[in-house]
Design a protein around this motif. Structure first.
Motif, PDB file in Angstrom:
ATOM      1  N   ILE A  11      36.732  39.638  33.474  1.00  0.00           N
ATOM      2  CA  ILE A  11      37.206  39.887  32.115  1.00  0.00           C
ATOM      3  C   ILE A  11      36.276  39.177  31.148  1.00  0.00           C
ATOM      4  CG2 ILE A  11      39.118  39.605  30.487  1.00  0.00           C
ATOM      5  CD1 ILE A  11      39.777  41.552  32.669  1.00  0.00           C
ATOM      6  N   VAL A  18      42.604  34.362  28.683  1.00  0.00           N
ATOM      7  CA  VAL A  18      43.229  35.246  29.661  1.00  0.00           C
ATOM      8  C   VAL A  18      44.491  34.598  30.231  1.00  0.00           C
ATOM      9  CG1 VAL A  18      42.891  36.535  31.797  1.00  0.00           C
ATOM     10  CG2 VAL A  18      40.967  36.235  30.217  1.00  0.00           C
ATOM     11  N   THR A 106      35.834  35.384  32.747  1.00  0.00           N
ATOM     12  CA  THR A 106      36.900  35.017  33.676  1.00  0.00           C
ATOM     13  C   THR A 106      36.929  35.959  34.873  1.00  0.00           C
ATOM     14  OG1 THR A 106      38.256  34.186  31.844  1.00  0.00           O
ATOM     15  CG2 THR A 106      39.398  34.684  33.912  1.00  0.00           C
ATOM     16  N   TRP A 108      39.223  37.423  37.716  1.00  0.00           N
ATOM     17  CA  TRP A 108      40.648  37.642  37.909  1.00  0.00           C
ATOM     18  C   TRP A 108      40.866  38.273  39.294  1.00  0.00           C
ATOM     19  CZ3 TRP A 108      43.876  41.229  34.136  1.00  0.00           C
ATOM     20  CH2 TRP A 108      45.202  41.328  34.602  1.00  0.00           C
ATOM     21  N   ARG A 141      41.895  44.216  29.091  1.00  0.00           N
ATOM     22  CA  ARG A 141      40.632  44.208  28.335  1.00  0.00           C
ATOM     23  C   ARG A 141      40.840  44.816  26.947  1.00  0.00           C
ATOM     24  NH1 ARG A 141      38.380  46.006  33.482  1.00  0.00           N
ATOM     25  NH2 ARG A 141      37.120  44.308  34.378  1.00  0.00           N
ATOM     26  N   LEU A 144      42.890  42.478  24.681  1.00  0.00           N
ATOM     27  CA  LEU A 144      42.123  41.354  24.159  1.00  0.00           C
ATOM     28  C   LEU A 144      41.182  41.788  23.047  1.00  0.00           C
ATOM     29  CD1 LEU A 144      41.288  39.461  27.479  1.00  0.00           C
ATOM     30  CD2 LEU A 144      43.009  38.878  25.784  1.00  0.00           C
TER      31      LEU A 144
END
Length: 486
Positions: A11, A18, A106, A108, A141, A144
């Motif tokens: 991400i 996150v 990040t 995930w 995604r 954000l």
């Protein structure tokens, strides 16, 4: 036979951002488009281990899931299905985040194990892998990037970054008393290059705001006071990296303007908030906590055995300094104006409390410890002579404020008698760059977490009641920190 589904992705957002979304066990109703409606049962917090979320999918299925583990240190959570119309049996899933240092992104990882009715293994395995996990990656995604609810179509278009936003603000049009603070309507423009637009949820009140209102510090009128606040990012301007719409943040900057609901500030003033730090706590602690940090670490060089005198020991900065200095092993003395404040100061680590309303304390300090090695003074001119008398040889006087009036210049002869030193620091010079701000802010959050400091009492006022908050602070009637709530 148990089925196992594993999916991972990167991400393009910092891990704190996150995790702030995923640690909320009920947040999927905002970002995962397969969810129609969701709630936490029994009124429990959505980050409380053991809480149960009940939700309906867009295809009509209903599921109840329970949060089994949650670790902010490991950025990891585990949950299971308690009841569902979907035939996923003994379903247990784990979400794990890891930081990617390249680009501050990040990693995930999402995995689960479950049983299925015979013959439906592949169907349900694909449903989880593609319809839940892979779709969830894409949905988050998008969430954000937009900073809004995916189900509200056109979120990004409904509030274009190019448009100003109406906001309530408090303005000083003439220097004077608290009655000069007037609430009025205003606008928060779109963020320019390098700026972040923030919807503020808590605003810190500090004595510097009073000095600006009185005209004791240079400032153009009309003036919106306030140097710090906490809230959520609405949008960012060009050339801003590492901050996204929806981020929980706090800021501290050298230019006033925080007494409002929405504000644009330079991105270098801004730090992301850890999940454990609430908005009101951030607004109450950021400036005061960083002030305590540089006073003890940089100027006072406080260590075991240091004799430290703190004026206004029950104030927002005073309580933090007393507690932190005591943890460092200092002998902590403090002045307060009432017995109630003396009790609170003692609870926060002040060993020797001197109750005085007439600025007489030097004899008591000399009797208690033989003089102060470091003196932190927010009182100003009324305490001038007593400060000189209270200091030990080679003592250091840190003039932090002027609540009783501006401090007249000190002639060198006033210091030479005991080889004293004197300083007039300004917090903004100790956080001149964003990395410096982030490092000091993290020390404050860490100190709160490990018990080096305790959260001081927080007195809350509405934004429209800013005049009342100023009057309370000036009257010496307050304990701890004050915040305004827009």
């Amino acid at each position: 036979m148990l089925q196992r589904v594993v999916r991972s992705t990167i991400i393009d957002a910092p891990i704190e951002r996150v995790w702030a979304v995923l640690r909320d066990f009920n947040s999927h109703g905002q970002w995962h488009e397969v969810v129609e409606a969701s709630r936490i049962e029994g009124g429990e917090r959505s980050d409380q281990v053991g809480c149960v979320r009940s939700f309906t999918l867009r295809d009509g299925n209903r599921i109840r899931e329970q949060l089994l583990t949650l670790s902010d240190r490991e950025h990891k959570s585990t949950y299971c299905i308690v009841e569902a119309t979907v035939p996923l049996q003994r379903y247990v899933a784990t979400i794990t985040l890891k930081p990617v240092t390249d680009g501050n992104r990040t990693f995930w990882h999402w995995e689960s194990s479950f049983a299925t009715p015979p013959g439906r293994e592949r169907e349900l395995r694909d449903m989880v892998a593609q319809g839940v996990y892979e779709a969830g990656f894409q949905n988050l995604r998008r969430y954000l990037r937009q900073g809004g609810d995916l189900r509200a179509s056109g979120t990004a278009e409904a509030m274009p970054a190019a448009l100003p936003l109406a906001t309530r603000r408090v303005v000083v049009e003439r220097h004077g008393g608290p009655e000069m603070l007037r609430a009025q309507e205003g606008e928060a423009p779109a963020p320019r290059a390098g700026e972040v637009r923030i919807r503020q949820r808590a605003i810190g009140v500090n004595f510097i705001d009073i000095y600006l209102r009185r005209g004791w510090m240079p400032s153009a009128l009309p003036l919106v006071p306030g140097m710090e606040a906490a809230g959520g990012v609405l949008d960012v301007g060009p050339q801003v990296g590492g901050l996204l719409p929806g981020d929980r943040v706090a800021y501290l900057g050298p230019l006033p303007g925080a007494y409002c609901g929405v504000r644009c500030v330079p991105a270098e003033w801004v730090v992301r908030l850890p999940a454990a730090i609430e908005d009101e706590v951030a607004a109450a602690l950021l400036l005061k906590g960083i002030t305590a940090d540089y006073l003890l670490r940089d100027l006072g060089r406080v260590q075991r055995g240091t004799r430290l005198l703190v004026h206004a020991a029950a104030g927002g900065v005073g309580l933090l300094v007393c507690a932190w200095a005591r943890r460092l092993g200092a002998t902590v003395l403090g002045t307060v104006s009432s017995e109630e404040k003396a009790r609170v100061a003692r609870e926060h680590g002040c060993e020797h409390v001197i109750v005085t309303r007439d600025y007489r304390f030097a004899d008591a300090v000399q009797r208690a410890c033989g003089g102060a090695d470091v003196l932190i003074d927010g009182l100003g001119d009324a305490a001038r002579d007593e400060n000189l008398a209270a200091l030990a040889r080679r003592g250091h006087w840190i003039s932090l404020g002027q609540a009783s009036g501006p401090l007249a210049p000190l002639p060198p002869d006033a210091l030479v008698a005991k080889s004293l030193s004197f300083s007039r620091p300004v917090v903004f010079d100790y956080v001149a760059t964003q990395p410096q701000l982030a490092e000091r802010a993290q020390r404050v959050w860490d100190a709160l977490a490990d018990g080096s400091i305790r959260l001081p009492p927080i007195e809350r006022h509405s934004l429209e009641a800013a005049a009342q908050a100023h009057a309370r602070l000036e009257s010496r009637a307050t304990l701890g920190a004050l915040v305004l709530l827009p």
